[in-house]
Scaffold this active site. Structure first.
Site, short mmCIF file in Angstrom:
data_model
loop_
_atom_site.label_atom_id
_atom_site.label_comp_id
_atom_site.label_asym_id
_atom_site.label_seq_id
_atom_site.Cartn_x
_atom_site.Cartn_y
_atom_site.Cartn_z
N HIS A 1 0.85 -1.19 0.00
CA HIS A 1 0.00 0.00 0.00
C HIS A 1 0.88 1.24 0.00
O HIS A 1 1.99 1.23 0.53
CB HIS A 1 -0.92 -0.01 1.23
CG HIS A 1 -1.96 1.05 1.20
ND1 HIS A 1 -1.71 2.35 1.60
CD2 HIS A 1 -3.26 1.03 0.80
CE1 HIS A 1 -2.81 3.06 1.45
NE2 HIS A 1 -3.76 2.29 0.96
N GLU B 1 -3.86 2.32 -7.07
CA GLU B 1 -4.25 3.42 -6.20
C GLU B 1 -3.37 4.63 -6.48
O GLU B 1 -2.25 4.71 -5.99
CB GLU B 1 -4.09 3.03 -4.73
CG GLU B 1 -5.01 1.92 -4.27
CD GLU B 1 -5.08 1.86 -2.74
OE1 GLU B 1 -6.17 1.99 -2.21
OE2 GLU B 1 -4.02 1.71 -2.12
#
Length: 248
Positions: free
Chosen positions: A95, A165
């Site tokens: 992430h 993302e």
């Protein structure tokens, strides 16, 4: 082609929640969910077992990180084996907050992905560019480099869901337009076609993350190459059900 890939919605709680908050989330997660959508929630490590024990069985539970070895002198880390021992079968890796706050490089993330797959977990590797990289037209260069680092350690693509993302859209309220997101997803799928195989390109789910909300999820879900979402803050609220049902 998109309807051959099961729609996937992941919730990333990040460092939020306690048992009372989790109970609240579980209560709204019992609401009507589209049976054609796979749902996974990523909770803090200390609540993995609690969440798995109380969350409806049709919802997967993910850890938000793990290390690249099974055990050892790695204070503060957890292994894929420990995640499995808690009854969970997913892990989110790479992430942007792990990359940018904790300084995790592409190679370490790739090694983590490889070990998690070897240990039998399903993996959500995250990729994405920063605002300055997008503004200097380096989006493709950045995300392709992140993908290139991952590929050598991916032994089973059927247990991988790629999360794109854009860092500039995470927690900022800014969202890539459906056109911007679809453009990157299509290029990522073409990259897989060219660098892995056409079969992997067509079967691998590529999901979008970055300020996904009840208000924008349906438009994003209409695109051909967005196979679902990785949702941050909204996954802590009842709106998450609306996002899960974006393709209903």
């Amino acid at each position: 082609m998109a309807n051959q890939r099961k729609f996937f919605v992941g919730g990333n709680w990040k460092m939020n929640g306690d048992k009372a908050a989790i109970d609240g989330i579980i209560s709204f997660m019992k609401g009507p969910l589209n049976a054609d959508t796979e749902v996974v929630v990523g909770c803090p490590q200390c609540y993995l077992m609690y969440t798995r024990e109380h969350m409806p069985a049709n919802i997967g539970v993910a850890a938000q990180n793990c290390y690249k070895t099974a055990k050892g002198a790695f204070t503060g880390e957890i292994s894929p084996a420990m995640i499995k021992d808690c009854g969970c079968e997913w892990v989110i890796l790479g992430h942007s907050e792990r990359r940018n706050v904790f300084g995790e490089p592409d190679q370490l993330i790739s090694e983590k992905v490889g070990h998690a797959l070897e240990a039998g977990l399903k993996v959500i590797p995250c990729i994405g560019e920063k605002l300055e990289e997008r503004e200097s037209n380096r989006t493709e260069e950045v995300v392709f480099a992140q993908m290139k680092a991952l590929v050598p350690n991916i032994s089973d693509w059927s247990r991988v869901v790629i999360a794109y993302e854009p860092v500039w859209a995470i927690g900022t309220g800014k969202t890539a337009t459906p056109e911007q997101a679809q453009d990157v997803h299509a290029k990522l799928r073409q990259w897989l076609r060219d660098n892995v195989s056409p079969q992997v390109a067509e079967s691998t789910r590529i999901i979008y993350g970055g300020s996904v909300s009840a208000g924008n999820c349906k438009e994003l879900a209409k695109t051909g190459d967005i196979d679902g979402f990785l949702v941050g803050g909204a996954s802590l609220k009842p709106d998450f059900v609306t996002i899960i049902n974006a393709r209903a």
